[in-house]
Structure formats: C-alpha cells, structure tokens
Write an enzyme that holds these catalytic residues in place. Structure first.
Site, PDB file in Angstrom:
ATOM      1  N   ASP A 160      37.383   0.402 -37.048  1.00 24.50           N
ATOM      2  CA  ASP A 160      37.725   0.545 -35.629  1.00 24.50           C
ATOM      3  C   ASP A 160      36.788  -0.307 -34.877  1.00 24.50           C
ATOM      4  O   ASP A 160      35.514  -0.828 -35.196  1.00 24.50           O
ATOM      5  CB  ASP A 160      37.382   2.017 -35.249  1.00 24.50           C
ATOM      6  CG  ASP A 160      37.959   2.320 -33.878  1.00 24.50           C
ATOM      7  OD1 ASP A 160      38.702   1.701 -33.220  1.00 24.50           O
ATOM      8  OD2 ASP A 160      37.922   3.352 -33.542  1.00 24.50           O
ATOM      9  N   GLU A 213      37.013  -5.424 -32.152  1.00 25.69           N
ATOM     10  CA  GLU A 213      37.210  -6.487 -31.576  1.00 25.69           C
ATOM     11  C   GLU A 213      36.097  -7.576 -31.073  1.00 25.69           C
ATOM     12  O   GLU A 213      36.548  -8.925 -30.809  1.00 25.69           O
ATOM     13  CB  GLU A 213      37.669  -5.984 -30.003  1.00 25.69           C
ATOM     14  CG  GLU A 213      38.979  -5.217 -30.062  1.00 25.69           C
ATOM     15  CD  GLU A 213      38.726  -3.707 -30.775  1.00 25.69           C
ATOM     16  OE1 GLU A 213      39.605  -3.189 -31.367  1.00 25.69           O
ATOM     17  OE2 GLU A 213      37.656  -3.318 -30.547  1.00 25.69           O
ATOM     18  N   ASP A 273      44.175   3.351 -28.250  1.00 34.98           N
ATOM     19  CA  ASP A 273      43.976   4.528 -27.408  1.00 34.98           C
ATOM     20  C   ASP A 273      45.115   4.457 -26.349  1.00 34.98           C
ATOM     21  O   ASP A 273      44.984   3.955 -25.305  1.00 34.98           O
ATOM     22  CB  ASP A 273      42.562   4.321 -26.681  1.00 34.98           C
ATOM     23  CG  ASP A 273      41.357   4.378 -27.445  1.00 34.98           C
ATOM     24  OD1 ASP A 273      41.673   4.437 -28.942  1.00 34.98           O
ATOM     25  OD2 ASP A 273      40.300   4.149 -27.115  1.00 34.98           O
TER      26      ASP A 273
END
Length: 915
Positions: free
Chosen positions: A440, A443, A563
C-alpha cells in the site's frame, strides 16, 4: 494501510494550490510549426528509421529538441510501434528490464541506405495496420487494412521539448473510448469528452472523481461500429512521466512532461483480441491461487489478535463464506514493516491461530508500506542502511513521513534493494507464515512535501492527533526545473506541484534516474520485487495486492481501487473502475465492499455485497474511524451475503477457469457487455451491469430505495441462475424491469453456454471437494442448438499455471440438440490430475429444450444407463418470452445421480419427446 488521510490530503493540496496561486494549465492552439522528415532508412530488422528536423524553434515550455529519431516497426501482424526520441541523446524510457520488450536501434546509429527528401505521401504496410506519413510538416496516420478506417491521425504540429511533448490525433465522433486510468469516472466506463485525464500516480482518495489516482495506464481502447460491424483497437503511449490527455470527442491530445513518444497500436479487431494482443506485449496477468477467489475480510482497527479471532468465529457462526483474514498495520510494532506487536499480537498466540486456520484451508495476509522507519534500533532499517538501498536527495537518503513517522523510501530500481527486500520478506515469513502481501501507499505517499529534517527536541509524530499530519520541519523545493516544470499537469485535479505529498521529483534513484521520470513506476517496481521475494520464500504462487499500478502490473499482482466511500455513488463507480482494469491487463480487481469510510447504511451494504460477491477480488475493508461493518453485523446483510457469496462459491470452478483464461490470453474476468456483444451499440456505455466471462451477467441494484432494476438484455436467451426456470428472451435486445427485493440480485446465464459449478461451501478448500454440476443453456424453445464450456483445474499453489506438469487438467465441454436428441460430451486434456482427485459430475441441468421435457433412452459412453438416476423437468416461465407463441414452450431438464469422471472423456445422450 489504506490511508484515511486521503480526503484530508486532497483538501490540503487544494488549499496549497490556491495559496500558491498556481495558474490553470495553459492551452495553446499551436506551439510551433512542428517537424519535417528529412530522411528515412530501412533497418535490417524490418523497421524504418527516419530523422525529423524542427521547422521553427520557440521557447514555450522550453527549447525544442532540434533533431528527432523516428523508428517504425510492425512487431507482429497485429501490433505496430512508433517510437520518437531525441536523435542525439538517450532519453528516459520505461526500463526494459522492468517491462521487457523489443528495443529500438541505438540513438545515433546509422542503419541502411538513406532515401533523401521524399516529399510525397509514403506508406509502410503490415498485415492489418498501415503506417502512412507526410514529410513537411511531418504527420503520420495509422489505418486498418481490412476496412480502410483511420485509427490514429496526427493532425496538428508535433512538439518535442525536454520537458514538454505534445501530439494530437483526430477521432470520428462515433468512436467510443475506454481506458486512460486510474480514474474514478462518475459518468461510467466510456470516456466523456471535455474531461482532462491526468496520469500521475497519487495518494488521492478514490472518492475524488475525475482526477488522477493511484495508477497510471496511458492506454485506451477505441470501439467503433462501422456499417453494423464492430471494430476495436487500442493505443498505448508507453511513458511513465506525468501527462494530461485531453479528449474532446473529435480529437485526443497528449501533453507529457518528459520521456519519449513510444506508441503501440493494437489492431484487434474484437475487444477480446485487443486485450490478448495488449497483454502479449505488457505481460500476461498473474495466475492466482484458488483461495484468492474466495471472500476476504479486512479492517484497519483490529486492535489485537482476539478481535481477529472473533471475526473469523462470527463468520463461521453466521454461515457466511470466508477464505482470507487480513491485518492492516495493527499487527505491527509502531507501524514498522516486517515487525510484530508483542502485546497486541504475541507471536506464540498468533502462530497458534494461524496453525488453526491453515488446517481448515483459510489464509492470512498483512499489509506492508514502502516507507522504512528511521530508527537506529530497527533491524530492517539497519540492514537497509548497510546495503545502501534508499532513494537519495543530494547524496543523502530522502526523508519523508508516513505512519511510522520519519521514513526513507527503498529504491526498487536498484538490484541491491530487490535482494534486501527479498531478505526482509524471508525474515518476516520465518517470523509469521503469511500467505500473501498487501503493498500500500506505494504511489509513493508522503505526509509531508519538500525537503525535510527531523525536528530537534520533540517527538515526531507526537502520539496525539491524527498520524497523517506532517510533523517534520520542511521547506519547499522549487529550485530545479524537475521540481517546478514549465508545464503544470492537472495533478490531483488542482494543478498541484508534482512533488506534493510524495518524493521530491529532483530526488535520484539508482544510476542517477530522477524521481521526476520514475515516479509513476515506483509501485510497479515494488510489486516486481515483492513478487520475486514471495516466490523465493514460499515456492508457491504469490498473492500480492497493490494499490499503485502501471502498465504490466497485472503480471504480478491484484489491485483494489483504494479509499472509496460508503456511498451509492462509490458503489456505482466501482463497476466502471473494475471493468477498466480488466482492459488494462489487471483482471484480479475489486473495491472495498460497503466502502472504506464513512459508515455505510444497512441498505447500501446489502446492495454492495450483491455486487462485490462478483468482483474478481472480493473483500470487505473499513476505516479505523468507521463503525464495524463485517457482513454479519446486520441480519439483512448477512442474508444477502449468504445468497450472493453462496452463488460465488458455487461458480468458483468457473471463476478459476476464467483466471486461467486471463493468464493465457489476457481476457478479463469481469467484462463490459460489449466484449460479448460488440455489434450491439446499446452496450457501449453500459456501466451498471457486467459479465463474468462471456456469458454470466450481473444486473445489480445501484440506487437507494429501489426494489427493482432495469436491466439491458442483449439479443438472445438468458436464464436466471437463482431460478433457472425463469428466462428472458430478447430477440433484438431490450431493457427489462426485473424484481429485486433487498436480499436478491439478478444473475443470468446466456444461451450457448455450458457452466461448470460445484455445491459451494464456507471455505473454498471445502467447496472444491464437492461434486460438479453442468448447466447447459440453449436458445429458449430451440429445436436445434449448440453450447460449449471449459474447465481448468490444477494444484493451485504451484508457481506456474499451465498444462504439461502432471498436476493440471483441462476439459472442453460440448452439447447439441437436434433431431429429437440431446447430446453432450467432453474432451479432456491431461486428465490424470482430475482423476487423482476423484472429481465427478453428479448433475446436468439443460435449459431451453423445446417440448414437454420427456426424456428416454439415456446413454452414457454408448451404453444405456443401468444405474438409478433421477430425471425431472420444469417448464420455463418468461419475464419476456418468445414472440412466436407456438415456440413459446420450453423446459429445463435435470438429470441427477450421475457419476461421470471429470478427468475422463465421456458422452451422454437421450431422446426427447416433443409436443
């Protein structure tokens, strides 16, 4: 962890953008006069090399690169490459070791004999794609040979500067475009004109619509109906730099802040052909273990092991299927990767719990973030510093902040980092026998911006208030053109700086690669390293879930859409996002069921599990600050879950076969309707229904308070999977309103299909041991018909998914009806594995047979049935029926008590009475 800071981060980015007064992205109708083609050369490898000279220099967005090198090659019969770069200097490209592909000739190397100054239009022909060009100004077009359609046509001037590249193509207004993600598209899967599509990986919550999100996929599919026949093709611009793509309905313009133009044109002509040819280039989707197709439960906020144990027990008590239990970072010691909280998750008790669930076939997955806590007593950090694996800024590790507080980020472009990461995975696996990894925040996400230092004399984070508030001492970095490029992409939807809440774009990776260029491949490079690490440690088929993705990520990992919100709009958007990722070559995809935050309503969670039960990746996940939302928390949701997941667990053999098909051909598991019905233009914009495979259609309720659903039925016969006597016959395609009470989802099977199923269960391991059934669907009332189906089975944790290893079986099923006889048969490849498992087909259900359903003379393998079996028939009832009343009578025939071996060829037939 799925960051709850996302909405706050987005608000802060908006505020910062307003404070700094970033002007809107400038739009120039024309920047310069383009380039002229001054020579062209034929290369020994079958390609063509040309040289382009700038016609008139200008300073808008920087200086023009004077001479460009053009390379054109038909790499396959269905794929054309057009590569344009600086003729004198090597420029940044997506690394060939990360995404293997053919390399163009070296820059500056003269090949072949030059044909000087051809002023007439030229063509370079391939099997299906034709490349044509003009010389002054240089433009090019790509055409389809079979129907003479122009697929891509550069109508305006080519712009090529160090930090700004621009190219445009004209488009017919009837073209339907899909792709250009990752993006939460409020208007559905079909691209909407006059929306900017920005591609730059960001930790921006998926609740923010029409903005750049976690992944970058600069690829689109173009579907056109030409004279009643559908043709699809795709265009990939393989470039990892930030870009804006402006789609105006009749044109498409790329504005890219670095790299090269590396276009791949994929001929199709069907949507399935497109993804086959596309994944042949970027890598076939990863094989997934069988258990990963079961249901998953997660939450940020399972504070201790006892809570996790209770969740597993409560699913069992509620008789809701559950295969995998997950931990967000609650299991960690101080949010640090590869650690275990000794109080909340004591190792001895955790190992006992895992031993218990592993024995019954359940699995356990934990989260991992790339940020490594800066802590001198932390073993992972110590070993990383010793190996020198972190991204640098001016020679020192770049400091950022994520959940552990101050962190450094590993540089996965560095081979030493890949080795170190694999070693850390092994160390943790030795500590806790995890079954997969969830990567996670890759990015990369950073709670701070700019150049930061650890504040002296105070704790960071303080332990009070939200952990996502920046507590480092930071200053903006705008001194280089990499931190403040001349063209501002529409980052986060507000033209935020490219280094905002991420790694500074002037930071450097291995061999001096700038973060400016490599930013959007960070998650991709981490995924590859994680895949290698898990494979080396477990020796099994890895399961990895990654938030950030790039072209080729599907070869290594599954994806969830980040999310999202517990809202009806997020439920609706989840379908189009899922379908897009299938096109991108990432078929194992799904959204957080019931929404990540805030708390969903009971009705919404009912409807969401009715959709999410049919996501390829099906997981309930919630935020730390939201109330508990496991599926057993509401009685009505539990009912819906047992119903929808009960169907999922029955069709697991079908889903696993689709997984195999995806791995072999790239075919998406979940597909838009137009994949199976490309000539039916009503499907082109449909984002409210979807198919699993070619023929299993889900038509869910997506609005509050609705107890019926209007579903589009493409031409043909459709049978309801929860009551196969219910049929919809849609001669030319039509919309039909269907009842959909709260605990009911409409799922239909299309004609000409054979669907393999099993009896289901609460864990996939148990469901897999039950007898098989075959559902055979013919056109309703047909006196003649044909149907086919497939089944792939293997030892599902083997690293490779293939035939030929003695541990897999593939079966083709066929059925026909005609001349008063129903026949079905199988052709088995490598049946030894299925025979070793003792799998049998116990029941056959045949739908759409014309007549009264009288069955006689049942034969198996040419001999009359001597074993006692049960035969029954029921007449179909039609929601929408056949127009010819004389043909309106059809029946479902079921034969039970069979013992046909899955691993051995069989044939079965019977005579039918027709009234």
């Amino acid at each position: 962890m799925a960051s709850s800071s996302s909405s706050l981060a987005f608000s802060l980015s908006l505020l910062l953008a307003l404070i700094l007064c970033f002007s809107p992205t400038q739009s120039y109708k024309t920047i310069g006069k383009g380039y002229r083609l001054v020579s062209i050369e034929e290369s020994p490898d079958g390609g063509f090399i040309g040289y382009l000279q700038v016609k008139q220099k200008n300073k808008i967005y920087g200086s023009d690169i004077t001479t460009l090198r053009l390379f054109v090659k038909h790499e396959t019969d269905s794929r054309l490459r057009v590569h344009i770069t600086d003729a004198k200097q090597q420029r940044w490209e997506v690394p060939y070791n990360l995404l293997p592909r053919e390399q163009p000739p070296q820059v500056g190397k003269v090949i072949g004999k030059s044909r000087k100054s051809p002023i007439t239009v030229q063509e370079i022909s391939g099997s299906e794609l034709i490349f044509s060009y003009t010389t002054d100004p240089f433009t090019f077009a790509v055409k389809r040979r079979s129907n003479h359609e122009t697929l891509f046509n550069t109508t305006s001037s080519l712009v090529f500067k160090d930090q700004y590249l621009e190219i445009s193509t004209s488009l017919p207004k009837e073209a339907s475009l899909y792709g250009l993600g990752e993006n939460s598209q409020a208007n559905g899967i079909k691209l909407v004109p006059n929306e900017p599509y920005t591609l730059y990986t960001e930790d921006v919550s998926a609740i923010n619509l029409n903005t750049d999100l976690y992944g970058s996929h600069p690829m689109y599919m173009d579907l056109r109906n030409v004279g009643g026949k559908a043709y699809a093709h795709a265009v990939l611009l393989l470039n990892s730099n930030g870009m804006d793509v402006f789609y105006r309905g009749d044109s498409l313009t790329y504005k890219v802040i670095g790299g090269v133009f590396d276009f791949y044109f994929i001929a199709g002509p069907s949507p399935l052909n497109v993804v086959d040819q596309y994944t042949q280039l970027i890598g076939r989707p990863a094989p997934m273990p069988y258990w990963s197709l079961g249901f998953h439960q997660c939450r940020w906020g399972y504070h201790n092991l006892s809570v996790v144990e209770d969740v597993v027990d409560n699913y069992k008590k509620a008789k809701i299927p559950l295969d995998v239990i997950w931990n967000d970072d609650d299991h960690m010691d101080g949010h640090k990767d590869f650690t275990l909280n000794p109080v909340a998750y004591p190792r001895a008790k955790l190992l006992a719990f895992l031993d218990k669930i592993h024995k019954i076939g359940m699995k356990y997955i934990v989260i991992n973030d790339p940020g490594i806590g800066v802590n001198a007593s932390y073993g992972t950090f110590q070993r990383a510093m010793a190996a020198d694996v972190f991204i640098k800024y001016e020679g020192k590790p770049f400091l950022a902040q994520v959940w552990p507080g101050p962190v450094y980020f590993p540089d996965f472009l560095n081979p030493k980092t890949v080795s170190w990461w694999g070693d850390e995975i092994k160390r943790f696996h030795d500590l806790v026998p995890i079954d997969g990894l969830w990567i996670d925040m890759n990015e990369v996400s950073n709670f701070c911006s700019g150049l930061c230092t650890i504040p002296e004399g105070k704790q960071c984070p303080s332990g009070e208030g939200p952990g996502w508030v920046c507590c480092l001492d930071c200053k903006n970095i705008t001194k280089t053109r990499w931190d403040d490029p001349p063209y501002k992409i529409n980052a986060t939807g507000v033209v935020a700086p490219v280094g905002f809440k991420t790694i500074a774009t002037s930071a450097t990776h291995y061999n001096g690669v700038r973060e400016y260029d490599a930013h959007s491949i960070y998650g991709f490079s981490e995924t590859i390293a994680t895949h290698k690490g898990l494979l080396n440690v477990q020796g099994k088929r890895p399961f990895i879930l990654s938030r950030s993705t790039f072209v080729g990520s599907g070869q290594y990992a599954a994806h969830w859409t980040g999310d999202n919100q517990g809202t009806w709009q997020s439920l609706q958007v989840s379908i189009s996002t899922m379908l897009n990722f299938g096109i991108f070559g990432v078929p194992m995809v799904g959204s957080d069921i019931c929404g990540f935050y805030p708390q969903p309503t009971e009705e919404l969670c009912n409807r969401w599990i009715e959709v999410g039960a049919f996501y390829p990746f099906s997981r309930d996940h919630a935020n730390y600050y939201s109330p508990r939302q496991e599926l057993y928390q509401w009685d009505t949701v539990a009912d819906s879950a047992r119903n929808a997941l009960g169907m999922r667990y029955k069709i697991l053999p079908f889903l696993y076969t689709l997984n195999y098909e995806a791995h072999m051909t790239g075919a998406p598991i979940a597909r838009p309707l137009f994949f199976s019905f490309p000539e039916y233009t009503e499907c082109y914009g449909n984002s409210r229904q979807f198919l699993l495979g070619s023929s299993f259609m889900i038509s869910p309720v997506l609005e509050q308070g609705k107890t019926e659903v209007e579903a589009l039925f493409p031409p043909g016969s459709w049978y309801h999977m929860f009551d196969m006597t219910q049929a919809v016959v849609s001669k030319n395609g039509k919309r039909v309103t269907l009842p959909a009470p709260l605990n009911f989802v409409n799922v239909h099977l299309y004609q000409n299909t054979i669907l393999p199923t099993q009896q289901g269960g609460l864990i996939s391991k148990d469901a897999r041991t039950t007898p098989f059934s075959l559902v055979i669907a013919f056109p309703a009332g047909a006196s003649e018909g044909y149907a086919t189906g497939k089944l792939y089975l293997d030892e599902d944790e083997l690293p490779e998914m293939k035939l030929g290893n003695g541990q897999s079986t593939y079966v083709d099923f066929y059925a026909s009806v005609g001349n008063g006889t129903m026949k079905m048969w199988s052709q088995v490849k490598e049946g030894k594995f299925a025979l070793s498992k003792g799998w049998v087909i116990e029941k056959v259900s045949v739908l759409g047979l014309r007549g009264a359903g009288q069955v006689s003379e049942i034969q198996i393998n040419g001999s009359p049935m001597t074993k006692k079996i049960e035969v029954s028939s029921k007449e179909h009832t039609y929601v929408i029926g056949l127009e010819d009343e004389e043909e309106n009578k059809s029946v479902m025939v079921e034969v039970r008590g069979l013992e046909m071996l899955v691993g051995k060829d069989f044939n079965m037939s019977w005579k039918m009475g027709i009234n």
